[in-house]
Design a protein around this motif. Sequence first.
Motif, PDB file in Angstrom:
ATOM      1  N   ARG A 145     -10.795   1.629  -4.053  1.00 39.32           N
ATOM      2  CA  ARG A 145     -10.833   2.816  -4.911  1.00 39.32           C
ATOM      3  C   ARG A 145      -9.495   3.533  -4.998  1.00 39.32           C
ATOM      4  NH1 ARG A 145     -15.282   4.240  -1.785  1.00 39.32           N
ATOM      5  NH2 ARG A 145     -14.177   6.139  -1.146  1.00 39.32           N
ATOM      6  N   ARG A 146      -8.658   3.425  -3.936  1.00 36.45           N
ATOM      7  CA  ARG A 146      -7.501   4.307  -3.886  1.00 36.45           C
ATOM      8  C   ARG A 146      -6.144   3.630  -3.720  1.00 36.45           C
ATOM      9  NH1 ARG A 146      -8.666   8.728  -6.497  1.00 36.45           N
ATOM     10  NH2 ARG A 146     -10.818   9.310  -6.017  1.00 36.45           N
ATOM     11  N   PHE A 147      -6.108   2.396  -3.228  1.00 40.36           N
ATOM     12  CA  PHE A 147      -4.814   1.820  -2.873  1.00 40.36           C
ATOM     13  C   PHE A 147      -4.468   0.525  -3.619  1.00 40.36           C
ATOM     14  CE2 PHE A 147      -6.174   3.874   1.269  1.00 40.36           C
ATOM     15  CZ  PHE A 147      -5.473   5.042   1.028  1.00 40.36           C
ATOM     16  N   LEU A 148      -5.428  -0.344  -3.825  1.00 37.16           N
ATOM     17  CA  LEU A 148      -5.102  -1.671  -4.347  1.00 37.16           C
ATOM     18  C   LEU A 148      -4.778  -1.661  -5.834  1.00 37.16           C
ATOM     19  CD1 LEU A 148      -7.671  -3.948  -2.489  1.00 37.16           C
ATOM     20  CD2 LEU A 148      -5.289  -3.471  -1.914  1.00 37.16           C
ATOM     21  N   TYR A 149      -5.403  -0.778  -6.601  1.00 43.55           N
ATOM     22  CA  TYR A 149      -5.214  -0.788  -8.048  1.00 43.55           C
ATOM     23  C   TYR A 149      -4.240   0.291  -8.520  1.00 43.55           C
ATOM     24  CZ  TYR A 149      -8.969  -4.174  -8.864  1.00 43.55           C
ATOM     25  OH  TYR A 149      -9.745  -5.321  -8.904  1.00 43.55           O
ATOM     26  N   THR A 150      -3.404   0.777  -7.630  1.00 37.02           N
ATOM     27  CA  THR A 150      -2.397   1.745  -8.040  1.00 37.02           C
ATOM     28  C   THR A 150      -1.012   1.131  -7.987  1.00 37.02           C
ATOM     29  OG1 THR A 150      -1.388   3.901  -7.589  1.00 37.02           O
ATOM     30  CG2 THR A 150      -2.210   2.679  -5.687  1.00 37.02           C
ATOM     31  N   THR A 151      -0.149   1.548  -8.906  1.00 34.27           N
ATOM     32  CA  THR A 151       1.240   1.085  -8.910  1.00 34.27           C
ATOM     33  C   THR A 151       2.109   1.913  -7.978  1.00 34.27           C
ATOM     34  OG1 THR A 151       1.871   2.573 -10.722  1.00 34.27           O
ATOM     35  CG2 THR A 151       1.017   0.384 -11.331  1.00 34.27           C
ATOM     36  N   PHE A 152       1.567   3.000  -7.454  1.00 38.86           N
ATOM     37  CA  PHE A 152       2.311   3.963  -6.636  1.00 38.86           C
ATOM     38  C   PHE A 152       3.448   4.612  -7.428  1.00 38.86           C
ATOM     39  CE2 PHE A 152       0.490   1.044  -3.471  1.00 38.86           C
ATOM     40  CZ  PHE A 152      -0.262   1.958  -2.739  1.00 38.86           C
ATOM     41  N   ALA A 153       3.304   4.598  -8.769  1.00 36.53           N
ATOM     42  CA  ALA A 153       4.263   5.337  -9.596  1.00 36.53           C
ATOM     43  C   ALA A 153       4.093   6.837  -9.379  1.00 36.53           C
ATOM     44  CB  ALA A 153       4.060   4.987 -11.071  1.00 36.53           C
ATOM     45  N   SER A 154       2.905   7.232  -8.980  1.00 34.27           N
ATOM     46  CA  SER A 154       2.626   8.622  -8.627  1.00 34.27           C
ATOM     47  C   SER A 154       1.833   8.620  -7.329  1.00 34.27           C
ATOM     48  CB  SER A 154       1.818   9.314  -9.731  1.00 34.27           C
ATOM     49  OG  SER A 154       1.330  10.569  -9.292  1.00 34.27           O
ATOM     50  N   PHE A 155       2.114   9.585  -6.461  1.00 35.60           N
ATOM     51  CA  PHE A 155       1.399   9.673  -5.192  1.00 35.60           C
ATOM     52  C   PHE A 155       0.248  10.681  -5.250  1.00 35.60           C
ATOM     53  CE2 PHE A 155       5.462   7.874  -3.881  1.00 35.60           C
ATOM     54  CZ  PHE A 155       5.014   6.803  -3.121  1.00 35.60           C
ATOM     55  N   ARG A 156      -0.026  11.198  -6.453  1.00 39.06           N
ATOM     56  CA  ARG A 156      -1.132  12.147  -6.563  1.00 39.06           C
ATOM     57  C   ARG A 156      -2.464  11.504  -6.221  1.00 39.06           C
ATOM     58  NH1 ARG A 156       0.232  15.575 -12.140  1.00 39.06           N
ATOM     59  NH2 ARG A 156       2.164  16.539 -11.354  1.00 39.06           N
ATOM     60  N   THR A 157      -2.561  10.204  -6.482  1.00 39.64           N
ATOM     61  CA  THR A 157      -3.819   9.516  -6.183  1.00 39.64           C
ATOM     62  C   THR A 157      -4.111   9.523  -4.687  1.00 39.64           C
ATOM     63  OG1 THR A 157      -2.669   7.379  -6.065  1.00 39.64           O
ATOM     64  CG2 THR A 157      -3.614   8.007  -8.186  1.00 39.64           C
ATOM     65  N   LEU A 158      -3.068   9.679  -3.860  1.00 40.28           N
ATOM     66  CA  LEU A 158      -3.268   9.714  -2.414  1.00 40.28           C
ATOM     67  C   LEU A 158      -3.709  11.087  -1.929  1.00 40.28           C
ATOM     68  CD1 LEU A 158      -0.151   7.666  -1.238  1.00 40.28           C
ATOM     69  CD2 LEU A 158      -2.445   6.839  -1.793  1.00 40.28           C
ATOM     70  N   LEU A 159      -3.747  12.047  -2.848  1.00 38.43           N
ATOM     71  CA  LEU A 159      -4.130  13.410  -2.481  1.00 38.43           C
ATOM     72  C   LEU A 159      -5.553  13.731  -2.897  1.00 38.43           C
ATOM     73  CD1 LEU A 159      -0.831  15.264  -3.497  1.00 38.43           C
ATOM     74  CD2 LEU A 159      -1.492  14.377  -1.250  1.00 38.43           C
ATOM     75  N   SER A 160      -6.333  12.714  -3.187  1.00 37.21           N
ATOM     76  CA  SER A 160      -7.726  12.926  -3.573  1.00 37.21           C
ATOM     77  C   SER A 160      -8.516  13.438  -2.365  1.00 37.21           C
ATOM     78  CB  SER A 160      -8.345  11.633  -4.083  1.00 37.21           C
ATOM     79  OG  SER A 160      -8.538  10.729  -3.015  1.00 37.21           O
ATOM     80  N   PRO A 161      -9.599  14.154  -2.607  1.00 38.19           N
ATOM     81  CA  PRO A 161     -10.417  14.642  -1.479  1.00 38.19           C
ATOM     82  C   PRO A 161     -10.892  13.519  -0.569  1.00 38.19           C
ATOM     83  CG  PRO A 161     -11.023  15.770  -3.505  1.00 38.19           C
ATOM     84  CD  PRO A 161     -10.063  14.685  -3.900  1.00 38.19           C
ATOM     85  N   ALA A 162     -11.257  12.378  -1.149  1.00 38.76           N
ATOM     86  CA  ALA A 162     -11.757  11.264  -0.337  1.00 38.76           C
ATOM     87  C   ALA A 162     -10.690  10.776   0.634  1.00 38.76           C
ATOM     88  CB  ALA A 162     -12.219  10.121  -1.234  1.00 38.76           C
ATOM     89  N   LYS A 510      -0.813  -1.628 -16.282  1.00 38.50           N
ATOM     90  CA  LYS A 510      -0.829  -0.192 -16.006  1.00 38.50           C
ATOM     91  C   LYS A 510       0.568   0.403 -16.109  1.00 38.50           C
ATOM     92  CE  LYS A 510      -3.984   1.502 -13.212  1.00 38.50           C
ATOM     93  NZ  LYS A 510      -4.850   1.840 -12.045  1.00 38.50           N
ATOM     94  N   ARG A 511       1.575  -0.325 -15.677  1.00 39.85           N
ATOM     95  CA  ARG A 511       2.953   0.150 -15.834  1.00 39.85           C
ATOM     96  C   ARG A 511       3.300   0.318 -17.315  1.00 39.85           C
ATOM     97  NH1 ARG A 511       6.261   2.422 -11.847  1.00 39.85           N
ATOM     98  NH2 ARG A 511       5.979   1.286  -9.890  1.00 39.85           N
ATOM     99  N   LEU A 512       2.941  -0.668 -18.103  1.00 44.25           N
ATOM    100  CA  LEU A 512       3.262  -0.609 -19.532  1.00 44.25           C
ATOM    101  C   LEU A 512       2.516   0.522 -20.234  1.00 44.25           C
ATOM    102  CD1 LEU A 512       3.317  -4.430 -20.188  1.00 44.25           C
ATOM    103  CD2 LEU A 512       5.240  -2.877 -20.572  1.00 44.25           C
ATOM    104  N   ARG A 513       1.367   0.883 -19.716  1.00 44.38           N
ATOM    105  CA  ARG A 513       0.581   1.974 -20.298  1.00 44.38           C
ATOM    106  C   ARG A 513       0.956   3.335 -19.709  1.00 44.38           C
ATOM    107  NH1 ARG A 513      -5.811   0.262 -20.557  1.00 44.38           N
ATOM    108  NH2 ARG A 513      -5.661  -1.462 -22.065  1.00 44.38           N
ATOM    109  N   ASN A 514       1.847   3.355 -18.740  1.00 44.68           N
ATOM    110  CA  ASN A 514       2.142   4.577 -17.991  1.00 44.68           C
ATOM    111  C   ASN A 514       0.882   5.117 -17.320  1.00 44.68           C
ATOM    112  OD1 ASN A 514       4.914   4.790 -18.404  1.00 44.68           O
ATOM    113  ND2 ASN A 514       4.649   5.825 -20.369  1.00 44.68           N
ATOM    114  N   ASP A 515       0.045   4.241 -16.863  1.00 42.17           N
ATOM    115  CA  ASP A 515      -1.212   4.602 -16.211  1.00 42.17           C
ATOM    116  C   ASP A 515      -0.958   4.716 -14.713  1.00 42.17           C
ATOM    117  OD1 ASP A 515      -3.715   4.653 -14.995  1.00 42.17           O
ATOM    118  OD2 ASP A 515      -4.615   3.234 -16.385  1.00 42.17           O
ATOM    119  N   THR A 516      -1.034   5.920 -14.181  1.00 43.54           N
ATOM    120  CA  THR A 516      -0.769   6.145 -12.764  1.00 43.54           C
ATOM    121  C   THR A 516      -2.048   6.323 -11.952  1.00 43.54           C
ATOM    122  OG1 THR A 516      -0.531   8.526 -13.093  1.00 43.54           O
ATOM    123  CG2 THR A 516       1.477   7.175 -13.249  1.00 43.54           C
ATOM    124  N   SER A 517      -3.186   5.966 -12.531  1.00 42.69           N
ATOM    125  CA  SER A 517      -4.459   6.134 -11.837  1.00 42.69           C
ATOM    126  C   SER A 517      -4.592   5.118 -10.708  1.00 42.69           C
ATOM    127  CB  SER A 517      -5.619   5.965 -12.824  1.00 42.69           C
ATOM    128  OG  SER A 517      -5.738   4.602 -13.221  1.00 42.69           O
TER     129      SER A 517
END
Length: 525
Positions: A145-162, A510-517
């Motif tokens: 849910r949080r680590f494998l499908y991210t490019t780490f272009a943004s670290f906001r995903t690591l600040l989720s409540p979970a 995701k990089r090409l889409r600028n998708d940082t999710s």
Amino acid sequence: MKAGRTPGTPAVVIGAGIAGLATAALLAREGFVVTVLEARDELGGRAGSWSSDGFRFDTGPSWYLMPEVFDHFYRLLGTSSAEQLDLVRLDPNYRVFFEGYDEPVEIVADRSRNRQTFEQLEPGAGDAFDRYLSSAKDAYSMALRRFLYTTFASFRTLLSPAVLRRSARLLRLLRHPLDRFAAASFQDPRLRQILGYPAVFLGSSPSMTPSLYHLMSHLDLDDGVYYPDGGFSAVIGGIAELARAEGVHIVTGARATAIATSAGSHPRVTGVDFMDAEGTPQHMSAEVVVSTADLHHTETELLPEALRSYPASWWTTRVAGPGAVLVLLGVRGALPELAHHSLFFTTDWGDNFARIFTEPTSIPDPASIYVCRPSATDRAVAPPGHENLFVLVPVPADPGIGSGGVGGRGDPSVEAVADRAIAQISEWAGIPDLADRIVVRRTIGPADFERELHSWKGSALGPAHTLRQSAFLRGRNISSRVSGLFYAGGSTIPGIGLPMCLISAELVVKRLRNDTSASPLAEPL
């Protein structure tokens, strides 16, 4: 799609392993006009195939794990695993032979029976088994849910409540190595080895791998191990056909020699220079280039020094995953002593790993080895009355160990490793005439990985999953120096293994889409 990209934008993918084929298929579905350049005559890269005298051998990955990752990838392309593959769930998952013990241990396709096995080997271990697998399942779910499908272009995903709720526990799992984590719950050395061996899948050792990766035990002890009918070459062939159906053009015998770039202070890719099958220099223009070749080769051989994100000096502080001697054996007669997957663990496997990773390195003897017998499940991989064996002996990542060959004609050091492995299997599994029944033999050594796959240091897998080479600390999937240049495959994020390579293909999109999710892309693309 990224601003400025329009349907019909030309893209070149270097390499036709699973990451290259998957990336090409997804890019084509995004509207790019995609060409894949593959240096060899066959597709698959590390997931290759070799046939001789009625035997067909997979020469690379042989464990089908993380089926949900495959399911998601196929759904992105409007199909499914059920449509593309005939999967067989193995039972037993694997059999383990331990040095100094008369009876092997089987891990089966039933969690409750595996719990019983742990309890039998160590009274009281059943409850610890439940806690360990509960933790592994939670870690695996969090990773998806949080680590494998991210490019780490943004670290906001690591600040989720979970993630924040688990932050203290995650830090402990990252700081402590896998072997110590398992040892905290189990005393029997056999159980510790069963829980520690997934580190090898990650190109590392239990003492170097963060214990976060105990999540792997959820896969083999609970989630299950599968086999695709036709072997892993069927997986590669199927993805290649999906790519072609999306309009991808695959060119074999096309060895990339340079990634071409524009001049100026803000260079961008303009295409790929390559040698065609006749040895003639060629150029393929492109606005997007994705190299799925080994990251070290891409950076140090295909780009000029000034444009390298990861120059030679960066690699001096990195740890390569182990090399391997592969032994492909066609054997006369049945081999019921071996399961589809069998593992052979030495008593002092700490010494095994030290010999592989600690300078001065040396080849372990005896070695902890892996044996795949696909003919236990798929009779098409061997002639009637015969068995197919794939043997993997981990060795140091050192091309100096040599190359393999057919019929015992590889380099002496490689053939000696193969001879010892055959003798070890024969003795430990109780097959005294194994060597006499071999009718086909081929070996592959670290020098073959370096020459054929441009693998850094001849590693069989890629950079090891140590703490400094995992998640956002692993090589990124985008060049910091050249616009339009991306990376995919086992040497970049998220890491080693066929499922990880499929995810790495998605991360390019995701990089090409600028998708940082941190979540997978919506299905289908």
